[in-house]
Design a protein around this motif. Structure first.
Motif, mmCIF file in Angstrom:
data_model
loop_
_atom_site.group_PDB
_atom_site.id
_atom_site.type_symbol
_atom_site.label_atom_id
_atom_site.label_comp_id
_atom_site.label_asym_id
_atom_site.label_seq_id
_atom_site.Cartn_x
_atom_site.Cartn_y
_atom_site.Cartn_z
ATOM 1 N N ASN A 121 0.799 -1.231 0.000
ATOM 2 C CA ASN A 121 0.000 0.000 0.000
ATOM 3 C C ASN A 121 0.832 1.283 0.000
ATOM 4 O O ASN A 121 0.292 2.365 0.239
ATOM 5 C CB ASN A 121 -0.967 0.024 1.193
ATOM 6 C CG ASN A 121 -1.912 -1.152 1.193
ATOM 7 O OD1 ASN A 121 -2.508 -1.481 0.168
ATOM 8 N ND2 ASN A 121 -2.042 -1.816 2.337
ATOM 9 N N ARG A 125 -0.799 5.130 -0.473
ATOM 10 C CA ARG A 125 -0.617 6.182 0.532
ATOM 11 C C ARG A 125 -0.173 7.489 -0.126
ATOM 12 O O ARG A 125 -0.620 8.574 0.260
ATOM 13 C CB ARG A 125 0.403 5.748 1.576
ATOM 14 C CG ARG A 125 -0.044 4.585 2.452
ATOM 15 C CD ARG A 125 1.029 4.226 3.473
ATOM 16 N NE ARG A 125 0.699 3.019 4.207
ATOM 17 C CZ ARG A 125 -0.066 2.976 5.286
ATOM 18 N NH1 ARG A 125 -0.592 4.098 5.761
ATOM 19 N NH2 ARG A 125 -0.311 1.829 5.902
ATOM 20 N N ASP A 128 -3.263 8.952 -1.938
ATOM 21 C CA ASP A 128 -4.219 9.518 -0.991
ATOM 22 C C ASP A 128 -3.738 10.867 -0.472
ATOM 23 O O ASP A 128 -4.521 11.821 -0.357
ATOM 24 C CB ASP A 128 -4.438 8.553 0.184
ATOM 25 C CG ASP A 128 -5.204 7.303 -0.213
ATOM 26 O OD1 ASP A 128 -5.831 7.300 -1.295
ATOM 27 O OD2 ASP A 128 -5.170 6.320 0.558
ATOM 28 N N GLY A 220 2.701 5.667 7.901
ATOM 29 C CA GLY A 220 2.757 4.313 7.349
ATOM 30 C C GLY A 220 4.150 3.936 6.892
ATOM 31 O O GLY A 220 4.982 4.794 6.571
ATOM 32 N N TRP A 222 6.443 2.469 4.163
ATOM 33 C CA TRP A 222 6.392 2.358 2.711
ATOM 34 C C TRP A 222 7.408 1.387 2.147
ATOM 35 O O TRP A 222 7.214 0.853 1.060
ATOM 36 C CB TRP A 222 6.680 3.706 2.055
ATOM 37 C CG TRP A 222 5.716 4.794 2.329
ATOM 38 C CD1 TRP A 222 4.695 4.807 3.240
ATOM 39 C CD2 TRP A 222 5.688 6.055 1.686
ATOM 40 N NE1 TRP A 222 4.048 6.012 3.196
ATOM 41 C CE2 TRP A 222 4.633 6.798 2.252
ATOM 42 C CE3 TRP A 222 6.455 6.644 0.683
ATOM 43 C CZ2 TRP A 222 4.326 8.097 1.847
ATOM 44 C CZ3 TRP A 222 6.165 7.929 0.280
ATOM 45 C CH2 TRP A 222 5.094 8.646 0.858
#
Length: 297
Positions: A121, A125, A128, A220, A222
Motif C-alpha cells: 500500500n 498512501r 491519498d 505508514g 512504505w
C-alpha cells in the motif's frame, strides 16, 4: 521496537497478477527506477514489491549495469509490465538511477535499489496524500529494516520534515520511502553522481534548503531496507561518512536559522521524543532510547 515476528515475504514473493480496476479517482503518475547489478538473489522481490502495489498509473524502469548472473532472465520475465529496461555498463548506481529519471514522465519519481523493497500500500498512501495536498513536492513515509529473508528487524519512524535536523542531525528521509516531484528534480538537478553512498541524503538536503519546496510526511511504512552482507552500505563507515560531512558542510550555510549545532542537536532529539510520545508510540521510544544508550557505551 523490533518487529522480528513480522515479515514482508508474502507480499514480495506473491506472483504478480495484473488487475484492471478503475475506481473513478485520479491518481498521480508515479515513476519508479530500480538500478541493478548482479543482484539476482533479491531482484525479483524488488520487482514484485513494485508491481504488487497494483497501482493504476505506474511507470517502472529497470536500469541494469550489465549483470552477468541471472538478473536479465528475471527482468525479461517481467518485461511486459515495465515501461523500459536496459542492461549496459554504467558509471555506477547513481548514473543508473539518473538514466531512469531522464526517461521518467511521472508526476513523482522514486528509486528502489535491487536489494530493497516497497511495503504493501505504499503507492496508495502517496496517492491519498496527493489528493489532499496536490501541491506537495516531496512525500515520504516510514521504513522497515529487514534481513535477507524479508523478516522485519526494526522500525524507522520519521517525524515531520525539518531541514535543520536533516543537516545537523543527519538523515531524516530515506529513499526506500520517498517520492519526489519530477518537475522539482528537473528544476534543481538530478542526483549527484560524484557521490556513492549518500545520494538520498544529498538530494533531500538540496531540496530541503529551497524555501519553495514543500515536504509532507505520510503515516505508514512504505519500504524496507535490507541488511545483507554484500550491500554497498556495509562499507559506509569509510567513504560514506566523509561524503555525509561534505554534504552537511555544503548546505549548512544555506539554512535560514542563525542557531548553531548545539541548539539543533538537542532540539532534534527532543522533537522526535515528543512526536512519538504524542503518537502513543511508547514502545518505540523506549527501544530507540535503549539503542542510543547502548551505542554510547
Amino acid at each position: 521496537m523490533t518487529r522480528s515476528d513480522n515479515s514482508l515475504s508474502s507480499f514480495v514473493t506473491q506472483p504478480y497478477q495484473p488487475l484492471v480496476a478503475n475506481d473513478g479517482r485520479s491518481y498521480p503518475k508515479l515513476t519508479v527506477v530500480t538500478p541493478s547489478y548482479n543482484q539476482d538473489e533479491y531482484l525479483e522481490r524488488t520487482i514484485l514489491s513494485v508491481l504488487n502495489q497494483q497501482y493504476p498509473n505506474l511507470e517502472y524502469f529497470i536500469i541494469d549495469g550489465g549483470s552477468t548472473d541471472g538478473s536479465l532472465d528475471i527482468i525479461k520475465k517481467y518485461e511486459p509490465y515495465l515501461a523500459g529496461w536496459v542492461s549496459e555498463k554504467d558509471r555506477g548506481q547513481t548514473d543508473a538511477i539518473n538514466k531512469g529519471f531522464r526517461l521518467a514522465t511521472g508526476d513523482y519519481v522514486a528509486f528502489q535499489n535491487s536489494d530493497d523493497v516497497f511495503a504493501p500500500n505504499a503507492f496508495t498512501r502517496v496517492a491519498d496524500a496527493w489528493r489532499k495536498n496536490p501541491d506537495t513536492d516531496v512525500f515520504f513515509g516510514d521504513m522497515y529494516i529487514t534481513d535477507e529473508d524479508d523478516v522485519i528487524l526494526e522500525e524507522m519512524r520519521a517525524p515531520k520534515f525539518c531541514v535543520e535536523c536533516q543537516i545537523y542531525e543527519g538523515m531524516q528521509v530515506f529513499n526506500q520511502s520517498l517520492f519526489i516531484s519530477r518537475k522539482r528534480l528537473e528544476q534543481f538537478g538530478l542526483l549527484d553522481e560524484s557521490l556513492r553512498f549518500v545520494i538520498d541524503y544529498e538530494i533531500v538536503s538540496r531540496l530541503g534548503v529551497q524555501p519553495s519546496v514543500r515536504f509532507q510526511h505520510v503515516d505508514g511504512f512504505w519500504g524496507g531496507f535490507r541488511v545483507q552482507p554484500n550491500a554497498k552500505s556495509s562499507t559506509i563507515q569509510t567513504v560514506g561518512l566523509n561524503e555525509h560531512q561534505l554534504v552537511k558542510e555544503k548546505y549548512r550555510p544555506q539554512l535560514q536559522s542563525s542557531l548553531g549545532p548545539s541548539f539543533w542537536s538537542r532540539y532534534c532529539r527532543l522533537r522526535k521524543l515528543v512526536t512519538f510520545v504524542l503518537q502513543g508510540e511508547f514502545g518505540y521510544v523506549r527501544h530507540r532510547l535503549q539503542l542510543r544508550r547502548s551505542n554510547q557505551n
